[in-house]
Design a protein around this motif. Structure first.
Motif, short mmCIF file in Angstrom:
data_model
loop_
_atom_site.label_atom_id
_atom_site.label_comp_id
_atom_site.label_asym_id
_atom_site.label_seq_id
_atom_site.Cartn_x
_atom_site.Cartn_y
_atom_site.Cartn_z
N UNK A 1 34.45 -29.44 13.57
CA UNK A 1 34.64 -30.07 14.88
C UNK A 1 35.60 -31.26 14.83
N UNK A 2 35.55 -32.02 13.75
CA UNK A 2 36.28 -33.29 13.72
C UNK A 2 36.53 -33.72 12.28
N UNK A 3 37.65 -34.36 12.07
CA UNK A 3 37.93 -35.01 10.78
C UNK A 3 38.18 -36.48 11.06
N UNK A 4 37.41 -37.33 10.41
CA UNK A 4 37.56 -38.78 10.56
C UNK A 4 38.13 -39.34 9.26
N UNK A 5 39.20 -40.06 9.37
CA UNK A 5 39.88 -40.63 8.20
C UNK A 5 39.80 -42.15 8.31
N UNK A 6 39.23 -42.80 7.31
CA UNK A 6 39.03 -44.25 7.36
C UNK A 6 39.48 -44.90 6.06
N UNK A 7 40.20 -45.99 6.21
CA UNK A 7 40.67 -46.76 5.05
C UNK A 7 39.76 -47.97 4.85
N UNK A 8 39.01 -47.97 3.75
CA UNK A 8 38.17 -49.12 3.43
C UNK A 8 39.07 -50.25 2.93
N UNK A 9 38.92 -51.45 3.46
CA UNK A 9 39.80 -52.54 3.03
C UNK A 9 39.70 -52.82 1.54
N UNK A 10 40.82 -53.15 0.95
CA UNK A 10 40.85 -53.60 -0.43
C UNK A 10 40.00 -54.86 -0.58
N UNK A 11 39.41 -55.05 -1.75
CA UNK A 11 38.54 -56.20 -1.98
C UNK A 11 39.19 -57.54 -1.76
N UNK A 12 40.51 -57.60 -1.85
CA UNK A 12 41.20 -58.86 -1.62
C UNK A 12 41.11 -59.31 -0.16
N UNK A 13 40.67 -58.39 0.72
CA UNK A 13 40.54 -58.68 2.15
C UNK A 13 39.08 -58.94 2.55
N UNK A 14 38.26 -59.23 1.55
CA UNK A 14 36.82 -59.41 1.79
C UNK A 14 36.53 -60.41 2.91
N UNK A 15 37.18 -61.55 2.87
CA UNK A 15 36.87 -62.61 3.84
C UNK A 15 37.27 -62.23 5.26
N UNK A 16 38.16 -61.27 5.39
CA UNK A 16 38.57 -60.82 6.72
C UNK A 16 37.59 -59.80 7.29
#
Length: 221
Positions: free
Chosen positions: A157-172
């Motif tokens: 039915x659906x394909x969801x593509x998600x980019x997990x932030x790199x650890x250097x962006x933790x505070x964001x």
């Protein structure tokens, strides 16, 4: 590397993966309806084949990690940047809100409230991987395949593509337990099972809309 540059590289890498899956979506739909293997195995094969068919600009370096597809590639944005691309397939019947993540699959820490207590677990990947003189930014992308089943026939039915932030962006993206993109996973701490979390697509999309892309195959049919 400055945060703006990290996000730029992640965004280009995500678009490459999304395009590969879009180009392959007709084959993916057919494979999912005709194959009799376990849905997880089918999803992994589709992801691997879609990325392979695109022909990404690869470096001939071997990567290690607990994800389904690991590739050392160049991302052009516009300069060539070496990237450790980590791709993992998830599959679930009817559910599209979250994706289960092992901590070995992310360079981010998971800061969240669990059972009323603030917890923090470090990601198992580094922010960068160094191989043969190449310092590669780790980019982790989750691809979730959502399907239905009717009369024993599966329909993608659906394909969801998600980019997990790199650890250097933790505070964001996840500065503390109350400002998070994570939900409790399905592990049982009382039985000593490894800590798991679920990535909330909605919370991640609220932080940065471009990080979650959806291919609705019902509309494409």
């Amino acid at each position: 590397m400055k945060p703006k540059r990290v996000e730029q590289i992640e965004r280009v890498a995500l678009e490459m993966v999304v395009q590969a899956l879009r180009d392959y979506q007709d084959q993916a739909t057919t494979i999912f309806s005709e194959e009799t293997d376990h849905p997880q195995d089918i999803a992994e094969d589709i992801l691997r084949d879609a990325v392979a068919s695109m022909g990404l600009p690869e470096l001939h370096l071997r990567l290690y990690g607990k994800v389904d597809v690991k590739k050392a590639i160049y991302v052009f944005g516009p300069e060539a940047e070496p990237v450790a691309l980590m791709l993992d397939a998830k599959v679930e019947k009817g559910s599209s809100a979250t994706a289960a993540i092992q901590m070995s699959q992310t360079s981010m820490s998971a800061r969240m409230i669990r059972s009323g207590t603030a917890v923090a677990h470090e990601g198992g990947l580094g922010e960068f991987i160094e191989r043969d003189g190449h310092k590669m930014l780790v980019v982790t992308i989750i691809v979730k395949f959502v399907y239905s089943e009717d009369g024993g026939v599966r329909k993608l039915e659906q394909i969801i593509v998600a980019c997990i932030p790199n650890g250097s962006l933790q505070d964001t993206y996840n500065p503390d337990a109350t400002d998070t993109i994570w939900r409790a996973g399905r592990n049982a701490p009382t039985r000593g099972e490894d800590f798991r979390v679920r990535l909330s697509f909605g919370d991640l999309q609220t932080k940065a809309g471009w990080r979650v892309r959806e291919l609705d195959l019902k509309e494409a049919a």
